[in-house]
Design a protein around this motif. Structure first.
Motif, PDB file in Angstrom:
ATOM      1  N   VAL A 132     -81.924   6.093  55.918  1.00  0.00           N
ATOM      2  CA  VAL A 132     -81.193   5.226  56.212  1.00  0.00           C
ATOM      3  C   VAL A 132     -81.776   4.376  55.514  1.00  0.00           C
ATOM      4  N   GLY A 133     -81.591   4.000  54.175  1.00  0.00           N
ATOM      5  CA  GLY A 133     -81.947   2.667  52.599  1.00  0.00           C
ATOM      6  C   GLY A 133     -83.218   1.738  53.276  1.00  0.00           C
ATOM      7  N   CYS A 134     -84.083   2.288  54.171  1.00  0.00           N
ATOM      8  CA  CYS A 134     -85.639   1.133  53.258  1.00  0.00           C
ATOM      9  C   CYS A 134     -85.486   2.105  52.480  1.00  0.00           C
ATOM     10  N   THR A 135     -86.185   1.050  51.579  1.00  0.00           N
ATOM     11  CA  THR A 135     -86.997   0.554  50.261  1.00  0.00           C
ATOM     12  C   THR A 135     -88.059   0.654  49.749  1.00  0.00           C
ATOM     13  N   ALA A 136     -88.835   0.522  48.833  1.00  0.00           N
ATOM     14  CA  ALA A 136     -90.188   0.941  48.273  1.00  0.00           C
ATOM     15  C   ALA A 136     -90.756  -0.373  48.709  1.00  0.00           C
ATOM     16  N   ASP A 137     -90.549  -1.456  49.103  1.00  0.00           N
ATOM     17  CA  ASP A 137     -91.126  -2.294  49.147  1.00  0.00           C
ATOM     18  C   ASP A 137     -90.679  -3.058  51.225  1.00  0.00           C
ATOM     19  N   GLU A 138     -90.962  -1.665  51.231  1.00  0.00           N
ATOM     20  CA  GLU A 138     -90.835  -1.628  52.598  1.00  0.00           C
ATOM     21  C   GLU A 138     -92.308  -0.081  53.377  1.00  0.00           C
ATOM     22  N   LEU A 139     -92.997  -0.861  52.597  1.00  0.00           N
ATOM     23  CA  LEU A 139     -93.645   0.525  53.015  1.00  0.00           C
ATOM     24  C   LEU A 139     -94.505   1.111  54.394  1.00  0.00           C
ATOM     25  N   HIS A 140     -94.523  -0.005  55.092  1.00  0.00           N
ATOM     26  CA  HIS A 140     -94.364   0.004  56.242  1.00  0.00           C
ATOM     27  C   HIS A 140     -93.363   1.141  56.800  1.00  0.00           C
ATOM     28  N   PHE A 141     -92.576   1.295  56.742  1.00  0.00           N
ATOM     29  CA  PHE A 141     -91.384   2.817  57.594  1.00  0.00           C
ATOM     30  C   PHE A 141     -91.811   3.783  56.077  1.00  0.00           C
ATOM     31  N   LEU A 142     -92.231   3.655  55.043  1.00  0.00           N
ATOM     32  CA  LEU A 142     -91.695   4.758  54.171  1.00  0.00           C
ATOM     33  C   LEU A 142     -93.592   5.443  53.877  1.00  0.00           C
ATOM     34  N   TYR A 143     -94.347   5.074  54.975  1.00  0.00           N
ATOM     35  CA  TYR A 143     -95.520   5.341  53.842  1.00  0.00           C
ATOM     36  C   TYR A 143     -96.652   5.720  55.417  1.00  0.00           C
ATOM     37  N   GLU A 144     -97.032   6.626  55.563  1.00  0.00           N
ATOM     38  CA  GLU A 144     -97.755   6.728  57.082  1.00  0.00           C
ATOM     39  C   GLU A 144     -99.239   6.126  57.467  1.00  0.00           C
ATOM     40  N   LEU A 145     -99.679   6.180  55.501  1.00  0.00           N
ATOM     41  CA  LEU A 145    -101.152   5.242  55.779  1.00  0.00           C
ATOM     42  C   LEU A 145    -101.066   3.915  55.673  1.00  0.00           C
ATOM     43  N   ASP A 146     -99.354   3.091  54.916  1.00  0.00           N
ATOM     44  CA  ASP A 146     -99.871   1.602  55.898  1.00  0.00           C
ATOM     45  C   ASP A 146    -100.232   1.804  57.154  1.00  0.00           C
ATOM     46  N   PRO A 147    -101.343   0.125  56.780  1.00  0.00           N
ATOM     47  CA  PRO A 147    -102.210  -0.043  57.737  1.00  0.00           C
ATOM     48  C   PRO A 147    -100.694  -0.271  58.903  1.00  0.00           C
ATOM     49  N   ASN A 148     -99.912  -1.109  58.899  1.00  0.00           N
ATOM     50  CA  ASN A 148     -98.118  -1.337  59.491  1.00  0.00           C
ATOM     51  C   ASN A 148     -97.321  -0.578  59.474  1.00  0.00           C
ATOM     52  N   PHE A 149     -97.648   0.954  59.416  1.00  0.00           N
ATOM     53  CA  PHE A 149     -96.465   1.777  60.074  1.00  0.00           C
ATOM     54  C   PHE A 149     -96.463   1.442  61.122  1.00  0.00           C
ATOM     55  N   ALA A 150     -94.928   1.852  60.788  1.00  0.00           N
ATOM     56  CA  ALA A 150     -93.809   1.262  62.137  1.00  0.00           C
ATOM     57  C   ALA A 150     -92.370   2.840  62.160  1.00  0.00           C
ATOM     58  N   VAL A 151     -92.008   2.836  62.952  1.00  0.00           N
ATOM     59  CA  VAL A 151     -90.538   3.636  63.345  1.00  0.00           C
ATOM     60  C   VAL A 151     -89.136   2.710  63.050  1.00  0.00           C
ATOM     61  N   PHE A 152     -88.694   3.365  62.272  1.00  0.00           N
ATOM     62  CA  PHE A 152     -87.514   1.909  62.286  1.00  0.00           C
ATOM     63  C   PHE A 152     -87.015   2.209  63.658  1.00  0.00           C
ATOM     64  N   PRO A 153     -86.586   1.296  63.540  1.00  0.00           N
ATOM     65  CA  PRO A 153     -86.152   0.778  65.807  1.00  0.00           C
ATOM     66  C   PRO A 153     -84.846   1.673  66.380  1.00  0.00           C
ATOM     67  N   THR A 154     -83.598   1.763  64.941  1.00  0.00           N
ATOM     68  CA  THR A 154     -82.360   3.049  65.541  1.00  0.00           C
ATOM     69  C   THR A 154     -83.312   3.776  66.348  1.00  0.00           C
ATOM     70  N   TYR A 155     -84.055   4.699  65.458  1.00  0.00           N
ATOM     71  CA  TYR A 155     -84.953   6.220  65.523  1.00  0.00           C
ATOM     72  C   TYR A 155     -83.755   6.918  66.443  1.00  0.00           C
ATOM     73  N   PRO A 156     -84.282   5.915  67.928  1.00  0.00           N
ATOM     74  CA  PRO A 156     -83.993   6.209  68.682  1.00  0.00           C
ATOM     75  C   PRO A 156     -82.832   7.140  69.446  1.00  0.00           C
ATOM     76  N   VAL A 157     -81.867   6.766  68.600  1.00  0.00           N
ATOM     77  CA  VAL A 157     -79.741   7.162  68.752  1.00  0.00           C
ATOM     78  C   VAL A 157     -80.073   8.267  68.087  1.00  0.00           C
ATOM     79  N   ILE A 158     -80.712   9.226  67.496  1.00  0.00           N
ATOM     80  CA  ILE A 158     -81.311  10.624  66.896  1.00  0.00           C
ATOM     81  C   ILE A 158     -81.839  11.187  67.717  1.00  0.00           C
ATOM     82  N   LEU A 159     -82.493  10.675  69.275  1.00  0.00           N
ATOM     83  CA  LEU A 159     -82.829  11.610  69.390  1.00  0.00           C
ATOM     84  C   LEU A 159     -82.218  12.520  70.544  1.00  0.00           C
ATOM     85  N   PRO A 160     -81.309  12.074  70.930  1.00  0.00           N
ATOM     86  CA  PRO A 160     -80.516  13.110  71.700  1.00  0.00           C
ATOM     87  C   PRO A 160     -80.470  14.125  71.324  1.00  0.00           C
TER      88      PRO A 160
END
Length: 309
Positions: free
Chosen positions: A29-57
């Motif tokens: 969805v376009g997250c960039t390398a300066d947003e490692l908290h969405f793209l790198y699982e070892l980042d201390p602030n690692f988080a799921v992008f908020p709209t991810y639930p729309v894919i789950l159904p």
């Protein structure tokens, strides 16, 4: 709620996700390398992008490819016709972010609970099915997100159902230039990558379904444009912090084709709902039509936007 189908509840659907799923979604969805908290699982602030639930159904519990058409043959909604899932597109979507998702569902049991809000007959153009989907932690009954959305079943109307209520509109402020604009250059690979999140509708991969529906070939998932626009807003207004967005919504107005450039124009309204500011936005294909209208978000405006607004 009244009218045919209103209030009908589908059986709950168990859903799950891994850290890898969260990383893939952020990448698509376009997250960039300066947003490692969405793209790198070892980042201390690692988080799921908020709209991810729309894919789950769509994804449900699966890690494997899904038969999209087969999966759409759900329980019949009483009192309305059987609609053909081979000719369905998104109508509009509102997502409310109620609680941050854990980076994996492991150790918990999550369900999507789906309720029909209304089924509307729009005559020759087709029919609209409006639903509410809650992502629920079964163990605690906490709701993590709520999505209210509609699907438009193309050329499947004229069955004598209610026309439905008028849609509430959220136009941009009149006579005001956008506070922020940003672009997303799609490619032929855009829908082929996005579908790997779990939304395997052949309309977004092979030209045949789109030709039958009058689109001329492959179109990009409406929810790709939706998620991409949300990312742009969060990155530019919300400092890429998922805690800075509470609601996000848009109407799917026209298709986007692979290779189109999509341009998002954003207006701050200054209208506050508690600590949240109402934001309006419109997404257009460069040189062409509006593809997402009625764009609205509730945000805390911080970060990158401070220097630009």
């Amino acid at each position: 709620m009244s009218g045919p189908g209103a209030g009908f509840e589908y059986p709950p659907t168990e859903v799950s996700w891994t850290k890898r799923d969260a990383l893939l979604f952020a990448n698509t969805v376009g997250c960039t390398a300066d947003e490692l908290h969405f793209l790198y699982e070892l980042d201390p602030n690692f988080a799921v992008f908020p709209t991810y639930p729309v894919i789950l159904p769509f994804k449900k519990n699966e890690q494997e490819v899904i038969d999209f058409y087969g999966a759409q043959k759900a329980e019949k909604i009483p009192g309305v016709p059987d609609f053909d899932a081979r000719r369905v597109v998104d109508g509009q979507r509102l997502v409310q972010f109620l609680k941050p998702l854990p980076t994996t569902s492991a150790g918990k049991k999550f369900e999507v609970r789906t309720k029909v809000l209304g089924v509307y007959d729009k005559g020759r153009p087709g029919s609209v099915v409006e639903i509410q989907q809650d992502l629920v932690d079964v163990g605690t009954s906490e709701i993590y997100s709520r999505a209210i959305g509609s699907s438009f079943y193309v050329a499947q109307g004229n069955w004598g159902g209610p026309k439905g209520p008028a849609t509430e509109n959220f136009p941009p402020p009149k006579g005001k230039k956008p506070d922020v604009e940003f672009e997303d250059q799609t490619t032929p690979q855009t829908p082929l990558l996005y579908r790997l999140n779990g939304d395997y509708n052949p309309l977004h991969a092979h030209p045949e379904p789109g030709k039958k529906m009058g689109f001329g070939g492959v179109i990009i998932h409406g929810l790709y444009s939706f998620n991409s626009a949300c990312h742009g807003l969060l990155q530019r207004l919300g400092g890429s912090d998922p805690a800075n967005i509470k609601e996000f919504q848009a109407r799917f107005a026209s298709p986007v084709r692979p290779g189109d450039k999509i341009v998002t124009s954003v207006w701050r309204t200054g209208e506050m709902k508690g600590e949240w500011e109402e934001i309006r936005f419109v997404v257009k294909v460069a040189g062409g039509k509006v593809c997402l209208s009625n764009g609205r978000a509730l945000m805390k405006v911080v970060g990158e936007a401070k220097s630009k607004l």
